[in-house]
Design a protein around this motif. Sequence first.
Motif, PDB file in Angstrom:
ATOM      1  N   LEU A 299      -2.665 -24.589  63.521  1.00 45.14           N
ATOM      2  CA  LEU A 299      -2.111 -24.411  64.797  1.00 45.14           C
ATOM      3  C   LEU A 299      -0.801 -25.435  65.425  1.00 45.14           C
ATOM      4  O   LEU A 299      -0.354 -25.042  65.434  1.00 45.14           O
ATOM      5  CB  LEU A 299      -3.120 -24.695  65.466  1.00 45.14           C
ATOM      6  CG  LEU A 299      -3.521 -24.011  66.510  1.00 45.14           C
ATOM      7  CD1 LEU A 299      -2.885 -22.855  66.872  1.00 45.14           C
ATOM      8  CD2 LEU A 299      -4.792 -24.281  66.957  1.00 45.14           C
ATOM      9  N   GLY A 300      -1.635 -26.663  64.939  1.00 43.27           N
ATOM     10  CA  GLY A 300      -0.614 -27.652  65.623  1.00 43.27           C
ATOM     11  C   GLY A 300       0.787 -27.453  65.810  1.00 43.27           C
ATOM     12  O   GLY A 300       2.256 -27.550  65.593  1.00 43.27           O
ATOM     13  N   ASP A 301       0.923 -27.175  64.104  1.00 46.06           N
ATOM     14  CA  ASP A 301       2.507 -27.174  63.056  1.00 46.06           C
ATOM     15  C   ASP A 301       2.712 -25.566  64.046  1.00 46.06           C
ATOM     16  O   ASP A 301       4.417 -26.000  64.171  1.00 46.06           O
ATOM     17  CB  ASP A 301       3.074 -26.808  61.907  1.00 46.06           C
ATOM     18  CG  ASP A 301       2.267 -27.858  61.260  1.00 46.06           C
ATOM     19  OD1 ASP A 301       2.318 -29.445  61.301  1.00 46.06           O
ATOM     20  OD2 ASP A 301       2.276 -28.395  59.445  1.00 46.06           O
ATOM     21  N   VAL A 302       2.237 -24.912  63.888  1.00 42.96           N
ATOM     22  CA  VAL A 302       2.905 -23.991  64.811  1.00 42.96           C
ATOM     23  C   VAL A 302       3.581 -23.506  66.406  1.00 42.96           C
ATOM     24  O   VAL A 302       3.994 -23.081  67.194  1.00 42.96           O
ATOM     25  CB  VAL A 302       1.918 -22.691  64.484  1.00 42.96           C
ATOM     26  CG1 VAL A 302       2.964 -21.101  65.449  1.00 42.96           C
ATOM     27  CG2 VAL A 302       1.380 -22.283  63.166  1.00 42.96           C
ATOM     28  N   LEU A 303       2.490 -24.723  67.559  1.00 44.04           N
ATOM     29  CA  LEU A 303       2.760 -25.393  68.135  1.00 44.04           C
ATOM     30  C   LEU A 303       3.931 -26.189  68.594  1.00 44.04           C
ATOM     31  O   LEU A 303       4.582 -25.931  69.814  1.00 44.04           O
ATOM     32  CB  LEU A 303       1.414 -25.839  68.778  1.00 44.04           C
ATOM     33  CG  LEU A 303       0.135 -25.254  69.354  1.00 44.04           C
ATOM     34  CD1 LEU A 303      -0.691 -26.015  69.456  1.00 44.04           C
ATOM     35  CD2 LEU A 303       0.709 -23.707  70.572  1.00 44.04           C
ATOM     36  N   ALA A 304       3.899 -26.742  67.626  1.00 40.09           N
ATOM     37  CA  ALA A 304       4.999 -27.748  67.528  1.00 40.09           C
ATOM     38  C   ALA A 304       6.013 -26.734  67.327  1.00 40.09           C
ATOM     39  O   ALA A 304       7.434 -26.970  68.239  1.00 40.09           O
ATOM     40  CB  ALA A 304       4.715 -28.473  66.490  1.00 40.09           C
ATOM     41  N   ALA A 305       6.214 -26.002  66.895  1.00 42.68           N
ATOM     42  CA  ALA A 305       7.996 -24.816  66.583  1.00 42.68           C
ATOM     43  C   ALA A 305       8.023 -24.401  67.572  1.00 42.68           C
ATOM     44  O   ALA A 305       9.049 -24.051  68.180  1.00 42.68           O
ATOM     45  CB  ALA A 305       7.822 -24.214  65.334  1.00 42.68           C
ATOM     46  N   GLY A 306       7.085 -23.699  67.929  1.00 47.52           N
ATOM     47  CA  GLY A 306       7.277 -22.671  69.113  1.00 47.52           C
ATOM     48  C   GLY A 306       6.556 -22.269  70.501  1.00 47.52           C
ATOM     49  O   GLY A 306       6.471 -21.347  70.964  1.00 47.52           O
ATOM     50  N   GLY A 307       5.436 -23.130  70.588  1.00 50.16           N
ATOM     51  CA  GLY A 307       4.862 -23.013  71.583  1.00 50.16           C
ATOM     52  C   GLY A 307       3.268 -22.225  71.771  1.00 50.16           C
ATOM     53  O   GLY A 307       3.489 -21.534  71.122  1.00 50.16           O
ATOM     54  N   PRO A 308       2.665 -22.320  72.924  1.00 48.64           N
ATOM     55  CA  PRO A 308       1.705 -21.019  73.011  1.00 48.64           C
ATOM     56  C   PRO A 308       2.157 -20.159  72.367  1.00 48.64           C
ATOM     57  O   PRO A 308       1.017 -18.896  72.529  1.00 48.64           O
ATOM     58  CB  PRO A 308       0.663 -21.412  74.280  1.00 48.64           C
ATOM     59  CG  PRO A 308       1.075 -23.054  74.501  1.00 48.64           C
ATOM     60  CD  PRO A 308       2.883 -23.060  74.234  1.00 48.64           C
ATOM     61  N   GLY A 309       3.494 -19.067  73.153  1.00 50.30           N
ATOM     62  CA  GLY A 309       3.608 -18.231  73.114  1.00 50.30           C
ATOM     63  C   GLY A 309       4.047 -17.108  71.157  1.00 50.30           C
ATOM     64  O   GLY A 309       4.071 -16.607  71.318  1.00 50.30           O
TER      65      GLY A 309
END
Length: 483
Positions: free
Chosen positions: A293-303
């Motif tokens: 989840l942290g990786d996805v958030l770092a890449a593109g944020g909550p959106g």
Amino acid sequence: MYTFLICIVLLIIGYFTYGKFVEKVFGVKEERPTPAFVNGDGVDYVPMSTPKNSMIQLLNIAGTGPVFGPIMGALYGPVAFIWIVVGCIFAGAVHDYLTGMISIRNRGAHLPELASKFLGKVMKHVVNAFAVLLLLLVGTVFVSTPASLLHVLADGKIALGIIIAAIFVYYILATLMPVDKIIGRLYPYFGAILLLSSVGVGIGLIVKGAPIPEISLTNFHPDNAPILPLLFFTITCGALSGFHATQTPIISRTTQKEKQGRKIFYGMMIAEGIIAMIWAAAAMSLFGGSNGLGDVLAAGGPGAVVSEISTVILGAVGGTIAVLGVVVLPITSGDTAFRSARMIIAEYFNVAQKKFSSRLWIAIPIFGISVVLTQIDFNLLWRYFSWANQATAVIALFVGAMYLYIARKNYWIALIPGTFMLVMVLTYILNAQIGFRLPMNIAWVGGIIGATVLVVIFFLAARRARANNLPLEVDISDYNKVA
């Protein structure tokens, strides 16, 4: 999965049990006319039905908070579920109900006016500045987030600047027009999109048997991520949010009877808690734990998380509808944030709002400042918003506690969550990078001592107010004098 389902059930039970208890403590007056009728002006004071008021209230209070906040809070693991359930039932819904009902008893007054009456005249100026700042931050943030989501949804074919301009145009119209002309007509459709998308994701999680983690003694804080006090500033709108105290007076001016208050104010906060639970569960289950989840958030944020969850669970078409539902959330909070700012400023300077020109000259500077704020880094804005948001919640809960104390009713239902969050607010700002940057152990000591001193001051002021028989509500005969 069991933890998720149990928490959903507990939220629903909370509405029918603790919500009923809070309503009984407050004591509704069926025979008392509401501001919607007594102060009717065709602009802000307009009687509307309970279903319409409920849907508007839900959309008013549910910005990106019950989606983006729980997604970020999912990094802490299933402990986020506990805060959503406990916070929503015993803090957030109580906060919303009391601010809404006390506002109804005081001709639809906003928080600064209520703080002035129940916490002292100095607090009127402090809370007025706080509330307007909070609303400006909310309105600005809720221009940027839906614009970026729509930009992604359109595959970049529509320029971001054009989308932002279009949202601003809508906000200006929604701020200036009578509440039943735009907000009252569009929100039922917006609400349908929101509910369909959230329910769709929730059902999809259950049908697909998503591996939602269960609470245990070993997974309260994955990767040793600090929980206190950060969790309470990460998940706000789904559990407790001071922003709601700026929104409930909008509906306190359109509510037909006091008995409808539990459905509109307490009930819609519970609904928001359920939405928060769904998105938190989805974020925990679909990315292989907090690291993924942290990786996805770092890449593109909550959106990016919202888009991925929606597509995986609902497919291309359903995913697009779900994303549109998330887009609706900030837009339907941004418009009422600016509307609330206009109403609060008008109330502060005692400017009647029936004339369009009176509304216009207040609104123009508000939007001018917001345009400037859009140039500031979003992450910085969000951190200040998070702290100001929960500080406002503390003030609103203490207003509720003061009201109940003077009325010789069970004030602990507001004072306990208010004091708890006061400790968290003080500790956070003493430790945070946007605050005083003190070591955490010192920040905790300062937060507890500061909260203790302020609670003692509260009791001293409450006893004086009770001894002086401070009036709890505006007399019906005075309504039109102060409209």
